[in-house]
Every structure is written in structure tokens, then in C-alpha cells.
Scaffold this motif. Structure first.
Motif, PDB file in Angstrom:
ATOM      1  N   UNK A 238     -10.332 -35.025  29.441  1.00  0.00           N
ATOM      2  CA  UNK A 238     -10.827 -36.045  30.369  1.00  0.00           C
ATOM      3  C   UNK A 238      -9.801 -36.323  31.466  1.00  0.00           C
ATOM      4  N   UNK A 239      -8.524 -36.316  31.086  1.00  0.00           N
ATOM      5  CA  UNK A 239      -7.472 -36.530  32.070  1.00  0.00           C
ATOM      6  C   UNK A 239      -7.448 -35.395  33.085  1.00  0.00           C
ATOM      7  N   UNK A 240      -7.562 -34.147  32.598  1.00  0.00           N
ATOM      8  CA  UNK A 240      -7.597 -32.997  33.494  1.00  0.00           C
ATOM      9  C   UNK A 240      -8.832 -33.035  34.388  1.00  0.00           C
ATOM     10  N   UNK A 241      -9.953 -33.501  33.838  1.00  0.00           N
ATOM     11  CA  UNK A 241     -11.183 -33.602  34.616  1.00  0.00           C
ATOM     12  C   UNK A 241     -11.021 -34.602  35.755  1.00  0.00           C
ATOM     13  N   UNK A 242     -10.411 -35.751  35.468  1.00  0.00           N
ATOM     14  CA  UNK A 242     -10.215 -36.766  36.509  1.00  0.00           C
ATOM     15  C   UNK A 242      -9.280 -36.259  37.605  1.00  0.00           C
ATOM     16  N   UNK A 243      -8.231 -35.531  37.208  1.00  0.00           N
ATOM     17  CA  UNK A 243      -7.324 -34.971  38.212  1.00  0.00           C
ATOM     18  C   UNK A 243      -8.040 -33.943  39.088  1.00  0.00           C
ATOM     19  N   UNK A 244      -8.843 -33.110  38.466  1.00  0.00           N
ATOM     20  CA  UNK A 244      -9.612 -32.119  39.227  1.00  0.00           C
ATOM     21  C   UNK A 244     -10.614 -32.802  40.135  1.00  0.00           C
ATOM     22  N   UNK A 245     -11.245 -33.873  39.643  1.00  0.00           N
ATOM     23  CA  UNK A 245     -12.214 -34.618  40.436  1.00  0.00           C
ATOM     24  C   UNK A 245     -11.548 -35.255  41.651  1.00  0.00           C
ATOM     25  N   UNK A 246     -10.328 -35.774  41.475  1.00  0.00           N
ATOM     26  CA  UNK A 246      -9.597 -36.333  42.614  1.00  0.00           C
ATOM     27  C   UNK A 246      -9.271 -35.278  43.656  1.00  0.00           C
ATOM     28  N   UNK A 247      -8.862 -34.096  43.198  1.00  0.00           N
ATOM     29  CA  UNK A 247      -8.570 -33.001  44.121  1.00  0.00           C
ATOM     30  C   UNK A 247      -9.820 -32.570  44.874  1.00  0.00           C
ATOM     31  N   UNK A 248     -10.943 -32.495  44.172  1.00  0.00           N
ATOM     32  CA  UNK A 248     -12.203 -32.119  44.828  1.00  0.00           C
ATOM     33  C   UNK A 248     -12.635 -33.190  45.825  1.00  0.00           C
ATOM     34  N   UNK A 249     -12.373 -34.461  45.500  1.00  0.00           N
ATOM     35  CA  UNK A 249     -12.711 -35.536  46.429  1.00  0.00           C
ATOM     36  C   UNK A 249     -11.927 -35.425  47.726  1.00  0.00           C
ATOM     37  N   UNK A 250     -10.631 -35.146  47.625  1.00  0.00           N
ATOM     38  CA  UNK A 250      -9.814 -34.972  48.819  1.00  0.00           C
ATOM     39  C   UNK A 250     -10.272 -33.766  49.639  1.00  0.00           C
ATOM     40  N   UNK A 251     -10.622 -32.680  48.932  1.00  0.00           N
ATOM     41  CA  UNK A 251     -11.118 -31.483  49.621  1.00  0.00           C
ATOM     42  C   UNK A 251     -12.433 -31.776  50.327  1.00  0.00           C
ATOM     43  N   UNK A 252     -13.309 -32.548  49.679  1.00  0.00           N
ATOM     44  CA  UNK A 252     -14.606 -32.875  50.278  1.00  0.00           C
ATOM     45  C   UNK A 252     -14.428 -33.682  51.556  1.00  0.00           C
ATOM     46  N   UNK A 253     -13.556 -34.685  51.512  1.00  0.00           N
ATOM     47  CA  UNK A 253     -13.332 -35.514  52.697  1.00  0.00           C
ATOM     48  C   UNK A 253     -12.799 -34.671  53.851  1.00  0.00           C
ATOM     49  N   UNK A 259     -13.485 -32.814  58.881  1.00  0.00           N
ATOM     50  CA  UNK A 259     -13.594 -31.534  59.568  1.00  0.00           C
ATOM     51  C   UNK A 259     -14.825 -31.418  60.454  1.00  0.00           C
ATOM     52  N   UNK A 260     -16.037 -31.670  59.937  1.00  0.00           N
ATOM     53  CA  UNK A 260     -17.231 -31.601  60.785  1.00  0.00           C
ATOM     54  C   UNK A 260     -17.211 -32.590  61.944  1.00  0.00           C
ATOM     55  N   UNK A 261     -16.688 -33.798  61.701  1.00  0.00           N
ATOM     56  CA  UNK A 261     -16.610 -34.773  62.801  1.00  0.00           C
ATOM     57  C   UNK A 261     -15.714 -34.262  63.924  1.00  0.00           C
ATOM     58  N   UNK A 262     -14.588 -33.675  63.538  1.00  0.00           N
ATOM     59  CA  UNK A 262     -13.685 -33.114  64.541  1.00  0.00           C
ATOM     60  C   UNK A 262     -14.362 -31.988  65.320  1.00  0.00           C
ATOM     61  N   UNK A 263     -15.051 -31.096  64.603  1.00  0.00           N
ATOM     62  CA  UNK A 263     -15.737 -29.984  65.263  1.00  0.00           C
ATOM     63  C   UNK A 263     -16.864 -30.474  66.161  1.00  0.00           C
ATOM     64  N   UNK A 264     -17.588 -31.507  65.716  1.00  0.00           N
ATOM     65  CA  UNK A 264     -18.685 -32.046  66.532  1.00  0.00           C
ATOM     66  C   UNK A 264     -18.152 -32.603  67.854  1.00  0.00           C
ATOM     67  N   UNK A 265     -17.038 -33.342  67.770  1.00  0.00           N
ATOM     68  CA  UNK A 265     -16.449 -33.909  68.993  1.00  0.00           C
ATOM     69  C   UNK A 265     -15.967 -32.796  69.916  1.00  0.00           C
ATOM     70  N   UNK A 266     -15.256 -31.813  69.363  1.00  0.00           N
ATOM     71  CA  UNK A 266     -14.715 -30.725  70.188  1.00  0.00           C
ATOM     72  C   UNK A 266     -15.837 -29.910  70.822  1.00  0.00           C
ATOM     73  N   UNK A 267     -16.853 -29.549  70.031  1.00  0.00           N
ATOM     74  CA  UNK A 267     -17.955 -28.732  70.564  1.00  0.00           C
ATOM     75  C   UNK A 267     -18.757 -29.510  71.597  1.00  0.00           C
ATOM     76  N   UNK A 268     -18.938 -30.810  71.381  1.00  0.00           N
ATOM     77  CA  UNK A 268     -19.672 -31.620  72.356  1.00  0.00           C
ATOM     78  C   UNK A 268     -18.949 -31.648  73.699  1.00  0.00           C
ATOM     79  N   UNK A 269     -17.639 -31.827  73.647  1.00  0.00           N
ATOM     80  CA  UNK A 269     -16.862 -31.857  74.899  1.00  0.00           C
ATOM     81  C   UNK A 269     -16.880 -30.495  75.585  1.00  0.00           C
ATOM     82  N   UNK A 270     -16.694 -29.434  74.818  1.00  0.00           N
ATOM     83  CA  UNK A 270     -16.676 -28.088  75.389  1.00  0.00           C
ATOM     84  C   UNK A 270     -18.047 -27.666  75.908  1.00  0.00           C
TER      85      UNK A 270
END
Length: 307
Positions: A238-253, A259-270
């Protein structure tokens, strides 16, 4: 209804599979691990009939599509067909229809037939996961019952009747069946369950219990030791699962929020400057973000079930 279907299939193809018992030893073992109340010959007869029906259904669908929309236009060139192939293009409808029908027929038949063979393997792995997840709590229950002076046979009988323990209770029902109906003693019934259960953790637990019983040891002490072991392993997982879940959460954000917000802003301007086509913006909004979210939901769901 499903039983009638398999019986009908067995009447058609049963004799073919009855002579191939040794060839399907692995399948027979996987059916036993899944506690599927069906013989391998009946199951494979149903698989053959289902594959045949699906293949001919796909063939009818393919023929209908060809009849409605026709065959795509084919022209001989150095990029498609050599020039010497041009005189034979008048037979393209026959060729496409014939070879396409053969390919569709064989492909669909093979896929459906293989899926039937793989299905017991997949469900066996799923049962193993569910047994392993509930085994620590089932052993804890057995330790408490043993401490109250309950006999081992009555202990397994009580566990078999308790639906809270899911697949562990199902396994215990087969152990109780061997004792009450088939007339085996407790040790023989435990050996039979060890040979048929898909869970290696349950196998290890039963083998240890068999050793304790045959050597005249104390089952209560053994259950308590195994309870502590399984609960410690469960806390660690369970401890390993929570650590993995935290890592996946950071990757998702990072990958699907910032990432998509940054790309949307850059592509809109370009795109306003005329350097980028707006289609890339649509791909990010309507393809990358939804697909990425769906993939993460599936991943987290699968990991949560395993945990």
C-alpha cells in the motif's frame, strides 16, 4: 441459454476434441483454476462454433460493403502496380472480393478462436489478484477462529460460507466439497486445492498448513505468524502504491494540464502570426487531452484493483 449453446456446439464438434485431451492440458488446468463448470471439450466446441459464426458474419458484412460501395479504383503505376499488371485490372472486383473474403474469414476466425483460448488465462490472472488481495484478511479471520477453539475443518467451512472474503471463500468451498462430498481428509483436500488454485500465495499458505498439521504443530500459532507476515506485506504494498500514485499525479499535471495549456497558448499566438495551422490546436484539445485522460483513468483503475 449459454449452456444450451455449448451443448449444441458439443454435439457438432465434441468428438473432434475428445480425442485431443492431452493437447489441451493447459486449457483444462486454466478452466479448473477459474472454477468454470464446463469440460474442455464442451468449451472448445463452443469456441469453434462461435469462431465459425463470427467469421461468416464478417464475411457477409464484407460482401455487403463491397456490393454497396464497390471496389476502390486501382491504377497501374510504378508506385502501386507494374504496367504489365494493367490488362488484369478488369478482374479487380473478382480478385478483391475473393482474396478479401478469404482474409476476412481467416482473420476473424483466428482472432475469435484465440480469444476463447486466452480467456481462461486472463480470468485466472484476475482471480489470482483478487485472492491475493483478500488472503491477509481471510488468514486473520482464521487465526481469530482458531484462537476460539474452532476445529480446522469447521474453520474452513465457516470461511467458505462467508461472502465477505470473495474468491478466497470460493476456494474454500471446493476444499469443503472435497471433504464432505468426495470423502477426502483435510490434508488431501488442502493438497487438491493447492494444485488447482491460481494464487501462489494461497498455495504457500496451504503447504505450510499441511506441514503444520502432519507434524502435529499448532495451527493457531501458524495462522498468527502468517497474519503478521501478510499484513506487513500488505502495508508495504500500500505504501508503494501511494508513492507510485503520487508520481503518476505529478506526471499527469505536467503532461496533461500544464503542458497542453502551454501548447495551446503558444499555438494560438503563432497561428495569429500565420506560422502554424489551427488544426494542431484542435488535435491537442479534441485528441491529446481526452485520450490522455482516458488512458490515465484506465491506468489508475487497474492499479487500484491490484492494490
Amino acid at each position: 441459454m449459454a449452456n444450451l449453446y455449448f451443448v449444441f456446439a458439443y454435439n457438432l464438434f465434441g468428438k473432434y476434441y475428445e480425442k485431443r485431451r492431452l493437447e489441451y492440458f493447459g486449457l483444462r488446468h486454466n478452466l479448473l483454476k477459474n472454477r468454470m463448470d464446463i469440460g474442455y471439450d464442451v468449451y472448445m466446441s463452443g469456441a469453434l462454433l462461435s469462431a465459425t459464426i463470427c467469421a461468416f458474419s464478417a464475411l457477409v458484412f464484407f460482401t455487403t460493403i463491397i456490393a454497396i460501395f464497390g471496389v476502390p479504383e486501382l491504377k497501374a503505376s510504378r508506385f502501386t502496380f507494374p504496367l504489365w499488371f494493367a490488362p488484369y485490372l478488369q478482374y479487380k472486383s473478382i480478385a478483391v472480393g475473393l482474396f478479401g473474403a478469404i482474409i476476412v474469414l481467416l482473420l476473424v476466425f483466428s482472432i475469435v478462436y484465440k480469444l476463447f483460448i486466452l480467456y481462461p488465462v486472463i480470468t485466472s490472472s484476475d482471480r489470482k489478484r483478487r485472492i491475493d488481495s483478500l488472503l491477509p484478511y481471510a488468514v486473520n479471520y482464521m487465526a481469530a477462529m482458531s484462537g476460539a477453539g474452532v476445529l480446522p475443518v469447521d474453520l474452513f467451512r465457516s470461511l467458505a460460507k462467508n461472502p465477505i472474503y470473495g474468491e478466497v471463500a470460493v476456494e474454500c468451498r471446493f476444499l469443503v466439497r472435497d471433504i464432505e462430498i468426495l470423502g477426502h481428509d483435510l490434508v488431501t483436500a488442502m493438497k487438491n486445492l493447492t494444485a488447482s488454485t491460481p494464487s501462489t500465495a494461497l498455495q504457500d499458505f496451504l503447504q505450510g498448513a499441511i506441514t503444520v498439521i502432519t507434524s502435529g504443530g499448532d495451527l493457531e500459532t501458524y495462522f498468527q505468524i502468517k497474519t503478521e507476515q501478510y499484513l506487513t506485506e500488505n502495508r508495504q504494498s500500500q505504501k508503494e502504491f501511494l508513492e507510485t500514485l503520487g508520481l503518476l499525479g505529478e506526471t499527469y499535471v505536467t503532461a496533461f494540464v500544464a503542458g497542453p495549456l502551454f501548447l495551446i497558448v503558444v499555438i494560438s499566438i503563432m497561428s495569429m502570426m500565420g506560422n502554424v495551422q489551427i488544426v494542431f490546436l484542435y488535435l491537442i484539445i479534441y485528441a491529446m487531452i481526452p485520450v490522455g485522460n482516458i488512458m490515465y483513468v484506465i491506468l489508475i483503475s487497474a492499479m487500484s484493483q491490484e492494490a
